[in-house]
Enzyme design. Structure first.
Site, PDB file in Angstrom:
ATOM      1  N   CYS A 220      23.253  45.099  33.462  1.00  0.00           N
ATOM      2  CA  CYS A 220      22.663  46.352  33.927  1.00  0.00           C
ATOM      3  C   CYS A 220      21.175  46.145  34.199  1.00  0.00           C
ATOM      4  O   CYS A 220      20.632  46.612  35.203  1.00  0.00           O
ATOM      5  CB  CYS A 220      22.880  47.462  32.903  1.00  0.00           C
ATOM      6  SG  CYS A 220      22.443  49.100  33.539  1.00  0.00           S
TER       7      CYS A 220
ATOM      8  N   THR B 150      50.508  35.289  53.571  1.00  0.00           N
ATOM      9  CA  THR B 150      49.346  34.631  52.961  1.00  0.00           C
ATOM     10  C   THR B 150      48.066  34.785  53.792  1.00  0.00           C
ATOM     11  O   THR B 150      48.112  35.094  54.970  1.00  0.00           O
ATOM     12  CB  THR B 150      49.635  33.136  52.758  1.00  0.00           C
ATOM     13  OG1 THR B 150      50.014  32.588  54.025  1.00  0.00           O
ATOM     14  CG2 THR B 150      50.751  32.937  51.762  1.00  0.00           C
TER      15      THR B 150
ATOM     16  N   CYS C 172      53.008  33.927  58.926  1.00  0.00           N
ATOM     17  CA  CYS C 172      52.582  32.576  58.550  1.00  0.00           C
ATOM     18  C   CYS C 172      51.290  32.239  59.293  1.00  0.00           C
ATOM     19  O   CYS C 172      51.264  32.227  60.523  1.00  0.00           O
ATOM     20  CB  CYS C 172      53.690  31.562  58.873  1.00  0.00           C
ATOM     21  SG  CYS C 172      53.210  29.899  58.385  1.00  0.00           S
TER      22      CYS C 172
ATOM     23  N   CYS D  73      21.585  55.874  33.621  1.00  0.00           N
ATOM     24  CA  CYS D  73      22.970  55.492  33.908  1.00  0.00           C
ATOM     25  C   CYS D  73      23.502  56.246  35.123  1.00  0.00           C
ATOM     26  O   CYS D  73      23.498  57.466  35.161  1.00  0.00           O
ATOM     27  CB  CYS D  73      23.863  55.765  32.691  1.00  0.00           C
ATOM     28  SG  CYS D  73      25.602  55.410  33.011  1.00  0.00           S
TER      29      CYS D  73
ATOM     30  N   ASN E 102      48.836  27.074  50.536  1.00  0.00           N
ATOM     31  CA  ASN E 102      49.858  26.154  51.039  1.00  0.00           C
ATOM     32  C   ASN E 102      49.748  25.977  52.535  1.00  0.00           C
ATOM     33  O   ASN E 102      49.250  26.845  53.244  1.00  0.00           O
ATOM     34  CB  ASN E 102      51.256  26.672  50.688  1.00  0.00           C
ATOM     35  CG  ASN E 102      51.768  27.653  51.722  1.00  0.00           C
ATOM     36  OD1 ASN E 102      52.441  27.271  52.686  1.00  0.00           O
ATOM     37  ND2 ASN E 102      51.425  28.927  51.562  1.00  0.00           N
TER      38      ASN E 102
ATOM     39  N   CYS F   1      31.739  47.574  19.310  1.00  0.00           N
ATOM     40  CA  CYS F   1      30.771  46.678  19.959  1.00  0.00           C
ATOM     41  C   CYS F   1      30.535  45.431  19.104  1.00  0.00           C
ATOM     42  O   CYS F   1      30.273  45.521  17.906  1.00  0.00           O
ATOM     43  CB  CYS F   1      29.464  47.423  20.184  1.00  0.00           C
ATOM     44  SG  CYS F   1      28.131  46.372  20.760  1.00  0.00           S
TER      45      CYS F   1
ATOM     46  N   CYS G  86      26.577  43.777  28.570  1.00  0.00           N
ATOM     47  CA  CYS G  86      26.377  45.044  29.280  1.00  0.00           C
ATOM     48  C   CYS G  86      24.900  45.229  29.576  1.00  0.00           C
ATOM     49  O   CYS G  86      24.517  45.619  30.679  1.00  0.00           O
ATOM     50  CB  CYS G  86      26.911  46.211  28.447  1.00  0.00           C
ATOM     51  SG  CYS G  86      26.202  46.272  26.784  1.00  0.00           S
TER      52      CYS G  86
HETATM   53  C1  LIG Z   1      54.541  27.311  49.775  1.00  0.00           C
HETATM   54  C2  LIG Z   1      54.741  28.618  50.459  1.00  0.00           C
HETATM   55  C3  LIG Z   1      55.556  28.704  51.561  1.00  0.00           C
HETATM   56  C4  LIG Z   1      55.747  29.913  52.170  1.00  0.00           C
HETATM   57  N1  LIG Z   1      56.603  29.970  53.199  1.00  0.00           N
HETATM   58  C5  LIG Z   1      56.880  31.181  53.769  1.00  0.00           C
HETATM   59  C6  LIG Z   1      57.860  31.295  54.764  1.00  0.00           C
HETATM   60  O1  LIG Z   1      58.492  30.335  55.163  1.00  0.00           O
HETATM   61  N2  LIG Z   1      58.090  32.510  55.284  1.00  0.00           N
HETATM   62  C7  LIG Z   1      57.418  33.633  54.882  1.00  0.00           C
HETATM   63  O2  LIG Z   1      57.687  34.718  55.377  1.00  0.00           O
HETATM   64  N3  LIG Z   1      56.479  33.546  53.915  1.00  0.00           N
HETATM   65  C8  LIG Z   1      56.201  32.352  53.355  1.00  0.00           C
HETATM   66  N4  LIG Z   1      55.293  32.284  52.337  1.00  0.00           N
HETATM   67  C9  LIG Z   1      54.586  33.506  51.919  1.00  0.00           C
HETATM   68  C10 LIG Z   1      55.272  34.153  50.687  1.00  0.00           C
HETATM   69  O3  LIG Z   1      56.569  34.558  51.011  1.00  0.00           O
HETATM   70  C11 LIG Z   1      54.503  35.373  50.199  1.00  0.00           C
HETATM   71  O4  LIG Z   1      54.401  36.313  51.228  1.00  0.00           O
HETATM   72  C12 LIG Z   1      53.099  35.041  49.745  1.00  0.00           C
HETATM   73  O5  LIG Z   1      53.105  33.811  49.085  1.00  0.00           O
HETATM   74  C13 LIG Z   1      52.508  36.124  48.830  1.00  0.00           C
HETATM   75  O6  LIG Z   1      53.248  36.308  47.653  1.00  0.00           O
HETATM   76  P1  LIG Z   1      52.877  35.614  46.231  1.00  0.00           P
HETATM   77  O7  LIG Z   1      51.484  35.984  45.927  1.00  0.00           O
HETATM   78  O8  LIG Z   1      53.896  36.141  45.276  1.00  0.00           O
HETATM   79  O9  LIG Z   1      53.024  34.159  46.446  1.00  0.00           O
HETATM   80  C14 LIG Z   1      55.086  31.066  51.713  1.00  0.00           C
HETATM   81  C15 LIG Z   1      54.259  30.966  50.623  1.00  0.00           C
HETATM   82  C16 LIG Z   1      54.089  29.775  49.983  1.00  0.00           C
HETATM   83  C17 LIG Z   1      53.213  29.670  48.783  1.00  0.00           C
HETATM   84  S1  SF4 Z   2      29.257  44.237  26.454  1.00  0.00           S
HETATM   85 FE1  SF4 Z   2      27.848  45.609  25.405  1.00  0.00          FE
HETATM   86  S2  SF4 Z   2      29.170  47.189  24.527  1.00  0.00           S
HETATM   87 FE2  SF4 Z   2      30.488  45.450  25.055  1.00  0.00          FE
HETATM   88  S3  SF4 Z   2      30.594  44.263  23.168  1.00  0.00           S
HETATM   89 FE3  SF4 Z   2      28.946  43.398  24.388  1.00  0.00          FE
HETATM   90  S4  SF4 Z   2      27.107  44.458  23.646  1.00  0.00           S
HETATM   91 FE4  SF4 Z   2      28.850  45.650  22.930  1.00  0.00          FE
END
Ligand SMILES: Cc1cc2nc3c(=O)[nH]c(=O)nc-3n(C[C@H](O)[C@H](O)[C@H](O)COP(=O)(O)O)c2cc1C
Ligand code: SF4
Ligand SMILES: Cc1cc2nc3c(=O)[nH]c(=O)nc-3n(C[C@H](O)[C@H](O)[C@H](O)COP(=O)(O)OP(=O)(O)OC[C@H]3O[C@@H](n4cnc5c(N)ncnc54)[C@H](O)[C@@H]3O)c2cc1C
Ligand code: SF4
Ligand code: SF4
Lengths: 433, 454
Positions: free
Chosen positions: A356, A204, A138, A382, A76, A346, A352
């Site tokens: 590997c 963020t 922010c 391994c 955002n 499996c 896997c």
């Molecule tokens: C659209 C938007 C606006 C935000 N505005 C603010 C804000 O005004 N103040 C603030 O402290 N954090 C703001 N944030 C950050 C969020 O509070 C939060 O820290 C961050 O999104 C991580 O949490 P989440 O993963 O649950 O979104 C905003 C986030 C988003 C997505």
């Molecule tokens: S990743 Fe390997 S162990 Fe897991 S289901 Fe596939 S073949 Fe079997």
């Protein structure tokens, strides 16, 4: 039923699920709906000085999605509240009056001068709010103006602004940190020095989501030009968890209460944050993606989980996993795990083997006898890296099993219960003997 | 010779049993094509298996996880290229392959959830995108100056011709019929190949150039195998199975007793399907895909009672479990252990058919129980297999066995310059996809032979 009530810095709420300062907490209308839906508290959309800021009139948000259009990551470029200061205060006062049992914290962001804090903090507190949250996180727009992340990235500024707020506030002060730093310990310690009652994190992460494949401009844009925004949602949880755990296990900050934020979408995410040292969690993206109802599962899920664990309250969970987090150098180098495939489970997809074979240690053999596909682990190769477990589509089909005795067929070393780590390892030039 | 069209319009044999609208609805896609979101979600279900079992199970070796990964990333041209470079009829095969016995049967998702990735539908999604938009994926290599005759413009012949053209050779395709496509055009059930898909796909394939088409040319009549071997550097025989097996009953040529394949061909060529003559009580003799197809399509045309009478038990039936279920879903009765005994007629038309009731034994043989059963029938469809017409092949040293052409693993026959593939070869499994694979393998082998030492 386990007790979900939460007491964070003396701020009580019926559950530890708060809405983070963001659009879901932008105004009374949203917050009333959130409380009706059952959220424990909110951090009101960040307040700033009048004249209030303005937002762009184009896309503020964009997402990274799975193919069935589940949101994985969210970006955002919204700024702080774009409504007049007094309008917000009036609504906050009313909301707190109508919902006395819910937590209401005022998120604030003021410039780096004491007069501004002195002028605003007391009138905000007068609305009856339970605490302050200082938005030093922010990462777009506001930071260009010397606020938000621009403060959160300089420990001296954090300390200074925290001191100003503490000077004019009587309710608890939480400092919200930015993840756009090198080491979260520096800002966290600065909060402590400035007298903060708690930290909340993360805000963020600086991000550009992608380009537009037609126009080959960045995406999204406001009429052709775009700017980096803040990344959040499920994808950022691991980054947030690490920062929370770092603060929780750091000698100086380990008693600093933490409000965990970043990607909380289900009760499991909350368990992660709580066990790694947070006392409650805040949610933004999950609410913005699914609406407020999402809290219902968070509450019942956490409550059922606590019951299963025999825990009576959220407090018993807080910090449970912190002792398990350490530095790499203290990991036991004598511990040996080997991958074990449950042949019954499996489904013979071969993932896997190929990962590997191509990218790891050539330790999973493949035989195909007339269509009978068999995948087996070669213990002599391994290294226990867990890549196969990480890609296997079947739950618990491959497990890492510790060798308790005998000799590691890869290294020829005898298994010992005696731990030994890098600090004493012979290859370590700085080893302590 | 038996009658191949229903002529008399009597009480029980009529056209317009259903309205035009009903018929149109009935003959729309058996499986609706995937929308973009459906395709993306389905593609996400693929595990991108290593040495993928689905690919192993595809007779034409399509890199299934490879093309599905390209669908996931919206690289539909890349997806289609992966499909069509192995199987130029990937569009038709997406519609008519019995996937439940091929790729999807091998999908590892059956292991833990009994629900394979919908490979056929995804294949259609990818190929439709290039066919509908005319995306050109193939071009001809430098002209080699070599010329090759292909007999038969079915999936085997056209697959061979296309690959040879890509490799830079010049091809002449001869077909006895006026319309190209073989059973893609005349045989595949109308609800699998809807609209004019067979011709749309052919146009797309032939757009490569370098392929000269000669219709109305029948091997053994207008052209001979001897001449072709003299005139061309190599010959590919993809003439399919030109005739059908007979019941060998006394009055087999009475009105109302007809070849299923012939009726289906007519059905596929009729644009106003409501005008087709349809019986009221229909008996289908046979147990393969053709039997199911004629039974289901008869129902869709408005027949009241349709019964498939099969000699052996359920498990011996060539039609897959899925196809049998499809028939039952359309209210077709399947009666096992019924062996044709005699046709009963009134004046001019068949009126019933009598069967010996059989019993299966452990060694796989069936014996009559002595009991018999009579089923009412205004129309009896013969769907008991097709046969190679050997006339045009007779006077050569071409090795045949069990009435089919013998080939090696490169689809080369006993003649130095002749390759063969599709339904006409021994041990073929009578599937479009296998015919396409045969044509491709033969083309690769022909190319190697012709360019050796070059
Ligand atoms: C659209 C938007 C606006 C935000 N505005 C603010 C804000 O005004 N103040 C603030 O402290 N954090 C703001 N944030 C950050 C969020 O509070 C939060 O820290 C961050 O999104 C991580 O949490 P989440 O993963 O649950 O979104 C905003 C986030 C988003 C997505
Ligand atoms: S990743 Fe390997 S162990 Fe897991 S289901 Fe596939 S073949 Fe079997
Ligand atoms: C009713 C029916 C339904 C079927 N449904 C399915 C299905 O759903 N899925 C599936 O995978 N398979 C199905 N099959 C099988 C599939 O159609 C065949 O396996 C496939 O078409 C064989 O391809 P081909 O190129 O060998 O022969 P054909 O498709 O039979 O093509 C042979 C071509 O050779 C021409 N020809 C024949 N003799 C001569 C001659 N002497 N001189 C010149 N030209 C000649 C014919 O006119 C024809 O164009 C079905 C078959 C039938 C009969
Ligand atoms: S979410 Fe609402 S305000 Fe935003 S663009 Fe869509 S309709 Fe407009
Ligand atoms: S077997 Fe199924 S899951 Fe595996 S690659 Fe094939 S379609 Fe995908």
């Amino acid at each position: 039923m386990a007790d979900l009530t939460s007491n964070f810095l003396g701020i009580k709420s019926p559950n530890p699920f708060w809405l983070a300062s963001a659009p879901p907490t932008d105004k009374a209308y949203n917050v009333n709906r959130a409380f009706e839906a059952g959220w424990g508290g909110v951090s009101w959309k960040t307040l700033g000085e009048d004249p209030h800021i303005v937002n762009v009139n184009g896309p503020r948000y964009s997402t990274m999605m799975s193919n069935d259009r589940r949101v994985i990551g969210f970006n955002n470029i919204e700024l702080i509240t774009d409504r007049p200061f007094q309008v917000n205060l009036k609504e906050m006062r009313q909301v707190k009056r109508d919902w006395p049992d819910r937590a209401l914290v005022a998120s604030v962001m003021f410039p780096m001068n004491e007069e501004s804090w002195a002028k605003h903090i007391p009138i905000i507190e007068d609305t009856g709010i339970d605490g302050f949250e200082l938005n030093f996180g922010c990462p777009h727009g506001m930071s260009e103006r010397g606020m938000g992340a621009a403060v959160g990235q300089v420990p001296e500024y954090i300390k200074q602004a925290t001191e100003w707020c503490k000077k004019y506030a009587t309710v608890p002060v939480i400092v919200k940190l930015t993840p756009n730093i090198t080491d979260v310990i520096y800002p966290a310690e600065a909060c402590l020095e400035g007298g903060a009652d708690a930290v909340s994190l993360i805000n963020t992460i600086n991000s550009i989501m992608r380009v537009d494949y037609d126009s080959l401009t960045m995406f999204p844009t406001t009429g052709g030009m775009g700017t980096h925004g803040g990344y959040c949602g499920e994808a950022v949880k691991p980054i947030a968890l690490n920062m929370v755990a770092e603060i929780a296990r750091n000698e100086k900050t380990k008693n600093l209460p933490i409000s965990g934020i970043g990607g909380v979408t289900t009760w499991k995410d909350a368990v992660d944050f709580l066990a790694l040292g947070a006392s409650n969690v805040q949610v933004c993206t999950a609410a913005m993606v699914y609406g407020f109802k999402i809290v219902e599962d968070m509450k019942t899920g956490l409550s059922n989980f606590l019951d299963e664990k025999g825990m009576n309250s959220v407090d018993e969970l807080i910090g449970k996993a912190v002792p398990s987090v350490t530095d790499w150098k203290f990991l036991n180098l004598n511990h040996v795990d080997k991958a074990v495939i449950d042949q019954e489970k499996c489904i013979k997809c071969g993932r896997c083997h190929i990962v590997c074979e191509d990218t790891s240690h050539q330790a999973i053999n493949y035989s195909n006898d007339e269509g009978n596909r068999v995948f087996t682990v070669d213990d002599t190769e391994c290294v226990g890296c867990n890549l196969c477990v990480s890609v296997c589509p079947i739950v618990d089909c491959i497990t890492m099993v510790a060798m308790e005795s005998g000799t590691d067929p890869r290294t020829g070393k005898v298994i010992t219960s005696e731990p030994a780590d890098w600090t004493t390892h012979e290859n370590n030039p700085l080893k302590v003997s | 010779m038996s009658n191949n069209k229903l002529k008399s319009e009597g009480v029980n044999i009529q056209s317009h049993r259903l309205s035009k609208k009903e018929i149109e609805d009935n003959f729309s896609d058996l499986h609706a094509p995937l929308t973009q979101i459906e395709a993306l979600i389905e593609a996400d279900r693929c595990y991108f298996c290593y040495d993928a079992p689905c690919t192993k199970a595809c007779p034409s070796d399509i890199d299934v996880p490879g093309f599905i990964q390209s669908i996931r990333s919206d690289n539909l041209t890349g997806a289609a290229e992966k499909i069509l470079s192995e199987n130029i009829f990937g569009g038709m095969c997406a519609r008519d392959c019995p996937t439940e016995e091929l790729c999807q049967q091998a999908c590892v998702r059956n292991d833990h959830e009994d629900k394979p990735v919908e490979i056929g539908l995804l294949q259609r999604y990818a190929t439709d995108s290039v066919l509908d938009n005319g995306v050109k994926l193939f071009s001809r290599k430098k002209d080699t100056g070599k010329s090759i005759a292909v007999v038969g413009a079915g999936p085997a012949g056209i697959s061979c011709a296309h690959r040879l053209s890509v490799l830079g050779h010049n091809i002449t395709v001869y077909d006895a019929k006026d319309k190209l496509g073989g059973l893609n055009e005349y045989g595949i059930a109308a609800y699998k190949s809807t609209h004019d898909f067979a011709q749309q796909e052919l146009d797309y394939i032939l757009d490569i150039g370098g392929i000269n088409i000669e219709t109305g040319m029948e091997l053994g009549k207008q052209i001979t195998l001897d001449d072709l071997q003299k005139q061309f550097d190599a010959v590919f025989l993809g003439c399919g199975l030109g005739t059908v097996n007979q019941l060998n009953l006394d009055n087999e040529n009475i009105s109302g007793v007809i070849d299923a394949v012939e009726y289906i061909a007519n059905l596929r060529q009729t644009s106003n399907k409501d005008e087709l003559m349809v019986g009221k009580n229909i008996v289908v003799v046979g147990g393969g895909m053709t039997a199911i197809d004629i039974a289901v399509q008869s129902k869709l045309l408005g027949a009241e009672q349709v019964t498939i009478a099969y000699r052996r038990g359920k498990n011996a039936m060539a039609a897959s479990e899925y196809e049998q279920a499809l028939a039952k879903k359309h209210d077709v009765q399947i009666q096992y252990h019924l062996s044709p005994k005699q046709l009963i007629s009134n004046e001019s038309n068949v009126s019933a058919m009598e069967f010996d009731v059989m019993k299966s034994h452990n060694d796989g043989s069936i014996k009559a129980t002595g009991e018999s059963l009579t089923l009412k029938a205004d129309v009896v469809f013969k769907a008991i297999g097709q046969k190679l017409v050997t006339e045009g092949l007779a006077d050569n040293n071409l090795e045949l066995e069990k009435g089919r052409i013998v080939v090696d693993k490169n689809r080369k026959t006993s003649l130095t310059k002749v390759w063969a593939g599709g339904d006409c070869i021994l041990d073929g499994d009578n599937l479009t996809v296998s015919a396409v694979q045969d044509g491709k393998l033969a083309a690769i082998s022909i190319n190697e032979t012709l360019t050796q030492g070059a």
